[in-house]
Scaffold this motif. Structure first.
Motif, PDB file in Angstrom:
ATOM      1  N   ARG A   1       3.356  -9.972   6.110  1.00 16.32           N
ATOM      2  CA  ARG A   1       2.115  -9.406   5.581  1.00 16.32           C
ATOM      3  C   ARG A   1       0.959 -10.401   5.625  1.00 16.32           C
TER       4      ARG A   1
ATOM      5  N   GLU B   1       4.151   2.087   3.743  1.00 18.25           N
ATOM      6  CA  GLU B   1       3.868   0.800   4.378  1.00 18.25           C
ATOM      7  C   GLU B   1       4.995  -0.181   4.113  1.00 18.25           C
TER       8      GLU B   1
ATOM      9  N   ILE C   1      -3.919  -4.393  -1.141  1.00 20.53           N
ATOM     10  CA  ILE C   1      -4.562  -3.394  -1.988  1.00 20.53           C
ATOM     11  C   ILE C   1      -5.890  -3.959  -2.487  1.00 20.53           C
TER      12      ILE C   1
ATOM     13  N   SER D   1       6.293   3.422  -6.000  1.00 23.39           N
ATOM     14  CA  SER D   1       4.835   3.523  -5.945  1.00 23.39           C
ATOM     15  C   SER D   1       4.318   4.293  -7.143  1.00 23.39           C
TER      16      SER D   1
ATOM     17  N   ARG E   1      -2.855   4.276  -3.271  1.00 28.01           N
ATOM     18  CA  ARG E   1      -2.077   3.522  -2.282  1.00 28.01           C
ATOM     19  C   ARG E   1      -1.570   2.228  -2.890  1.00 28.01           C
ATOM     20  N   SER E   2      -0.794   2.363  -3.952  1.00 21.40           N
ATOM     21  CA  SER E   2      -0.313   1.189  -4.672  1.00 21.40           C
ATOM     22  C   SER E   2       1.169   1.334  -4.946  1.00 21.40           C
TER      23      SER E   2
ATOM     24  N   ASN F   1       0.828  -1.202   0.000  1.00 19.07           N
ATOM     25  CA  ASN F   1       0.000   0.000   0.000  1.00 19.07           C
ATOM     26  C   ASN F   1       0.868   1.261   0.000  1.00 19.07           C
TER      27      ASN F   1
ATOM     28  N   SER G   1      -3.755  -0.777 -11.165  1.00 14.79           N
ATOM     29  CA  SER G   1      -2.300  -0.697 -11.071  1.00 14.79           C
ATOM     30  C   SER G   1      -1.623  -1.506 -12.173  1.00 14.79           C
TER      31      SER G   1
ATOM     32  N   GLN H   1      -5.896  -3.033  -7.662  1.00  8.69           N
ATOM     33  CA  GLN H   1      -4.809  -3.826  -8.227  1.00  8.69           C
ATOM     34  C   GLN H   1      -4.955  -3.934  -9.743  1.00  8.69           C
TER      35      GLN H   1
END
Length: 393
Positions: A268, A99, A275, A239, A250-251, A95, A283, A280
């Protein structure tokens, strides 16, 4: 009870700025030049693509990124740096870089190094998550000054052997936030060589790598490959926030050695927030498109030229090589920020808020950070007002 190691954390930069400025009346039309939130257009097809995939909000997303997203990231790394990575073993979607930068320390920092408390190196000034990540894993953050004398990059080569033996991780940002300095191939070779000698890992924050004047910044993975370094030595963080003007998506991703990526994936699996699946899918397409990136870069290059025209005669002005911040010299960053607010309504960030140290020992003390994210016409107005307020014409 709040953990003791967090009890002495300084206030975050932006609450400190509000405390400094908001008790005063702005002296003109308010213009925010503090936060690096891109304002250029993102690709127009993004909204339609989210709509096409809206039903996927009803599904749990894959934690590590869809196979298509990881393949798209793999292909981008190959195009951008000429480096081949395995999409399944050497890439994980996150993210955004913050992160990823935090969780990498959680996953990779040992409890002991050289039978002592480990050290995490960070530039000074620095992106604040570096420090908090170090504290969170029980390491000692060591702040390495990045000043005009060091080319605004941290002089890791000047550290003592005692420090380097305890070093587990080293954060580095290129192009640098806030100064815009770019690590060249020689710098990377020296840092990677140091990491090989003293057995620490480099966490390379390269999220501004697509915003530059003329020459694409060389990448850490590229140099490590050319040196034949341990594949686990370098992790690279990117990113879509700055590259594609999509901070709210937030990718991002982390790429590195398979053992390190496996440890990040394992962490994780327990604690990560994947995401959302429609994002996604967006992205996947954004990493594959370069047209909007080239246009974005062209707009920032116009802003670099504008800044050079306005501040080229200011003593101590160093043109940024990349990123979208100006690191402008002043006598005192807090005093300059307050003066600007009270006389013009412009908000900038005192450089000391991005660094550790007190008084003259704080390498940000004599600077302000100015985000060049507004449209060019608005930016020209704001920078002109700033120049006329703080500097002799």
């Amino acid at each position: 009870m709040f953990p003791e190691r967090f009890s002495n954390l300084p206030a975050y930069a932006f609450p400190r700025l509000r405390s400094l400025l908001d008790v005063h009346t702005p002296g003109g039309p308010v213009m925010h030049m503090t936060i690096g939130e891109p304002k250029h257009d993102f690709p127009g097809w993004v909204g339609g693509l989210i709509a096409e995939n809206v039903g996927a909000f009803g599904k749990y997303p894959p934690n590590d990124g869809t196979p298509e997203l990881r393949a798209g990231i793999r292909d981008w790394i190959a195009r951008r740096y000429g480096v081949e990575v395995d999409a399944d073993q050497q890439v994980v979607a996150v993210n955004g870089t913050r992160e990823g930068l935090y969780n990498a320390a959680m996953a990779l920092c040992p409890e002991r190094k050289d039978d002592q408390q480990p050290i995490v190196l960070t530039p000074n000034p620095f992106y604040q998550v570096y420090m908090v990540a170090a504290i969170s894993v029980g390491a000692e953050p060591v702040f390495v000054a990045a000043t005009a004398e060091t080319g605004f990059l941290p002089d890791f080569m000047g550290l003592s052997e005692q420090v380097l033996k305890r070093t587990a991780l080293a954060y580095i940002c290129s192009p640098a936030n806030p100064q815009g300095a770019v690590a060249d191939r020689v710098y990377w070779e020296q840092l990677i060589g140091l990491a090989e000698k003293y057995d620490f890992q480099i966490l390379a924050d390269e999220c501004y790598c697509e915003i530059y004047r003329d020459t694409p910044p060389v990448g850490a993975l590229e140099v490590a490959r050319d040196m034949g370094a341990d594949p686990e030595r370098v992790l690279s963080f990117h990113s879509l926030s700055k590259r594609s003007n999509l901070p709210g998506l937030r990718s991002g991703f982390v790429a590195g050695g398979p053992q390190s990526i496996a440890r990040i994936k394992q962490l994780r699996a327990y604690s990560g927030a994947p995401i959302p699946l429609p994002l996604q899918h967006v992205s996947e397409k954004v990493w594959a498109d370069e047209t909007h990136v080239e246009e974005n870069r062209r707009l920032y290059q116009q802003k670099f030229a504008l800044a050079d025209r306005l501040f080229g005669n200011v003593a101590g002005y160093i043109p940024p090589e990349g990123g979208f911040f100006l690191w402008l010299p002043v006598d005192d960053g807090e005093a300059a920020a307050l003066k600007l607010w009270q006389e013009t309504g412009i908000r900038v960030l005192p450089g000391a808020y991005l660094a550790q140290g007190t008084g003259d020992q704080n390498p940000g003390q004599g600077y302000i950070r100015v985000a060049m994210v507004a449209p060019l016409e608005d930016l020209q107005e704001g920078l002109t007002r700033l120049r006329d307020c703080l500097y002799e014409r």
